[in-house]
Design a protein around this motif. Structure first.
Motif, short mmCIF file in Angstrom:
data_model
loop_
_atom_site.label_atom_id
_atom_site.label_comp_id
_atom_site.label_asym_id
_atom_site.label_seq_id
_atom_site.Cartn_x
_atom_site.Cartn_y
_atom_site.Cartn_z
N ASP A 3 5.04 25.22 -16.64
CA ASP A 3 4.50 25.39 -17.99
C ASP A 3 3.50 26.54 -18.08
OD1 ASP A 3 4.41 24.46 -20.72
OD2 ASP A 3 2.37 23.79 -20.29
N HIS A 4 2.69 26.73 -17.05
CA HIS A 4 1.63 27.72 -17.12
C HIS A 4 1.96 29.06 -16.49
CE1 HIS A 4 -0.59 24.09 -18.11
NE2 HIS A 4 -1.46 24.89 -18.70
N PHE A 5 2.95 29.13 -15.62
CA PHE A 5 3.20 30.37 -14.91
C PHE A 5 4.60 30.95 -15.12
CE2 PHE A 5 -0.06 28.13 -12.37
CZ PHE A 5 -1.09 29.02 -12.59
N THR A 6 5.37 30.37 -16.02
CA THR A 6 6.70 30.91 -16.31
C THR A 6 6.86 31.02 -17.82
OG1 THR A 6 7.80 28.77 -16.41
CG2 THR A 6 7.67 29.81 -14.24
N ARG A 56 0.84 -1.21 0.00
CA ARG A 56 0.00 0.00 0.00
C ARG A 56 0.87 1.25 0.00
NH1 ARG A 56 -4.63 1.68 4.39
NH2 ARG A 56 -5.02 3.72 3.49
N ARG A 57 1.92 1.23 0.80
CA ARG A 57 2.80 2.39 0.86
C ARG A 57 3.49 2.64 -0.48
NH1 ARG A 57 6.96 3.78 5.73
NH2 ARG A 57 7.42 5.87 5.01
N LEU A 58 3.87 1.58 -1.19
CA LEU A 58 4.48 1.73 -2.50
C LEU A 58 3.50 2.35 -3.49
CD1 LEU A 58 6.75 1.28 -4.57
CD2 LEU A 58 5.81 -1.01 -4.92
N LEU A 59 2.26 1.84 -3.51
CA LEU A 59 1.26 2.39 -4.43
C LEU A 59 0.96 3.85 -4.12
CD1 LEU A 59 -1.20 -0.61 -4.75
CD2 LEU A 59 0.44 0.23 -6.44
N GLU A 60 0.85 4.19 -2.85
CA GLU A 60 0.63 5.59 -2.47
C GLU A 60 1.80 6.46 -2.90
OE1 GLU A 60 0.05 5.21 1.72
OE2 GLU A 60 -2.10 4.77 1.52
N THR A 61 3.00 5.96 -2.70
CA THR A 61 4.19 6.73 -3.07
C THR A 61 4.27 6.93 -4.57
OG1 THR A 61 5.36 5.89 -1.14
CG2 THR A 61 6.70 6.80 -2.90
N LEU A 62 3.96 5.91 -5.34
CA LEU A 62 3.99 6.05 -6.80
C LEU A 62 2.95 7.07 -7.27
CD1 LEU A 62 4.44 2.33 -7.90
CD2 LEU A 62 6.18 4.12 -7.73
N ALA A 63 1.76 7.00 -6.70
CA ALA A 63 0.73 7.97 -7.08
C ALA A 63 1.12 9.39 -6.68
CB ALA A 63 -0.60 7.58 -6.44
N LEU A 64 1.67 9.55 -5.49
CA LEU A 64 2.05 10.88 -5.03
C LEU A 64 3.25 11.43 -5.80
CD1 LEU A 64 1.51 10.55 -1.20
CD2 LEU A 64 0.18 11.91 -2.81
N SER A 65 4.17 10.56 -6.18
CA SER A 65 5.31 11.06 -6.97
C SER A 65 4.85 11.48 -8.36
CB SER A 65 6.42 10.01 -7.04
OG SER A 65 5.97 8.83 -7.64
N ALA A 66 3.91 10.76 -8.94
CA ALA A 66 3.35 11.19 -10.23
C ALA A 66 2.60 12.51 -10.07
CB ALA A 66 2.43 10.12 -10.79
N LEU A 67 1.86 12.65 -8.98
CA LEU A 67 1.15 13.91 -8.72
C LEU A 67 2.13 15.07 -8.55
CD1 LEU A 67 -1.54 15.41 -8.00
CD2 LEU A 67 -1.00 14.83 -5.62
N GLY A 68 3.19 14.86 -7.79
CA GLY A 68 4.19 15.91 -7.60
C GLY A 68 4.88 16.28 -8.89
N SER A 69 5.17 15.30 -9.72
CA SER A 69 5.82 15.55 -11.00
C SER A 69 4.92 16.38 -11.92
CB SER A 69 6.16 14.20 -11.64
OG SER A 69 6.80 14.38 -12.86
N VAL A 70 3.67 15.99 -12.02
CA VAL A 70 2.73 16.71 -12.89
C VAL A 70 2.44 18.10 -12.34
CG1 VAL A 70 0.36 16.69 -13.77
CG2 VAL A 70 1.73 14.62 -13.86
N ALA A 71 2.32 18.24 -11.02
CA ALA A 71 2.06 19.56 -10.43
C ALA A 71 3.23 20.51 -10.70
CB ALA A 71 1.82 19.42 -8.93
N GLY A 72 4.45 20.01 -10.56
CA GLY A 72 5.62 20.85 -10.84
C GLY A 72 5.67 21.28 -12.29
N TRP A 73 5.43 20.33 -13.20
CA TRP A 73 5.41 20.67 -14.62
C TRP A 73 4.32 21.70 -14.92
CZ3 TRP A 73 1.05 19.51 -17.55
CH2 TRP A 73 1.12 19.91 -18.88
N PHE A 74 3.14 21.53 -14.33
CA PHE A 74 2.02 22.43 -14.58
C PHE A 74 2.37 23.86 -14.18
CE2 PHE A 74 -1.90 24.58 -13.42
CZ PHE A 74 -2.67 24.39 -14.57
N VAL A 75 2.99 24.02 -13.02
CA VAL A 75 3.35 25.36 -12.55
C VAL A 75 4.38 25.99 -13.48
CG1 VAL A 75 4.53 26.59 -10.69
CG2 VAL A 75 2.72 24.95 -10.16
#
Length: 174
Positions: free
Chosen positions: A137-140, A116-135
């Motif tokens: 790409d859209h605000f700089t 469970r911890r691995l699955l949560e970590t994989l999902a959160l790392s993908a979320l962090g990666s996409v959130a960073g790219w979004f910021v």
């Protein structure tokens, strides 16, 4: 207003916010009403869980900030034909580093439920990666990401390291 029908405080058939739970003995509806809101209130995020999500979002924003800071100098140094590869490759290397650090942390502290911890970590790392790219790409004014698959490198590197580490432990035990 409707005789024999549900009143204003009685849930209608198929109402998702409130339903009557069946009795365990007879299968007939019990007198107690189970509200979806009350059910979801039991599963509010904990303070620790909120901190972990925030940590991954902050890590993703940090990676994106480092990528944004390195991109102009890489464009100046590289040939025009190589500038796309240089900027996307930099993000790839930063994501690999983040994945290796995350995987090492998971191997050191797997927790009570490692899967469970691995699955949560994989999902959160993908979320962090996409959130960073979004910021970025859209605000700089940074150029667009030409290889969007790079955003999956952080969770991929994490899963590869955890898999290799787990197999190594299995072989050591046998």
């Amino acid at each position: 207003e409707n005789p024999g029908g549900p009143g204003p405080d009685t849930p209608a058939a198929g109402d998702i916010w409130s339903s009557t739970a069946p009795s365990s003995r007879t299968g007939a509806p019990a007198n107690r009403s189970v509200s979806l809101r009350a059910h979801l209130a039991r599963y509010r995020p904990t303070r620790r869980g909120t901190r972990i999500v925030g940590l991954f979002l902050l890590a993703g924003l940090s990676l994106a900030g480092q990528w944004w800071a390195l991109t102009p100098s890489l464009r100046d140094v590289s040939d025009p034909a190589e500038s796309v590869v240089a900027t996307d490759g930099t993000l790839l290397l930063l994501q690999v580093l983040a994945g290796l650090l995350t995987g090492a942390a998971l191997l050191r502290r797997p927790g009570p439920d490692p899967s469970r911890r691995l699955l949560e970590t994989l999902a959160l790392s993908a979320l962090g990666s996409v959130a960073g790219w979004f910021v970025v790409d859209h605000f700089t004014s940074a150029g667009p990401l030409n290889a969007p698959g790079v955003l999956l490198v952080w969770p991929l590197a994490t899963s590869v390291l955890v898999t290799v580490g787990s197999v190594r432990v299995l072989f050591r035990q046998s």
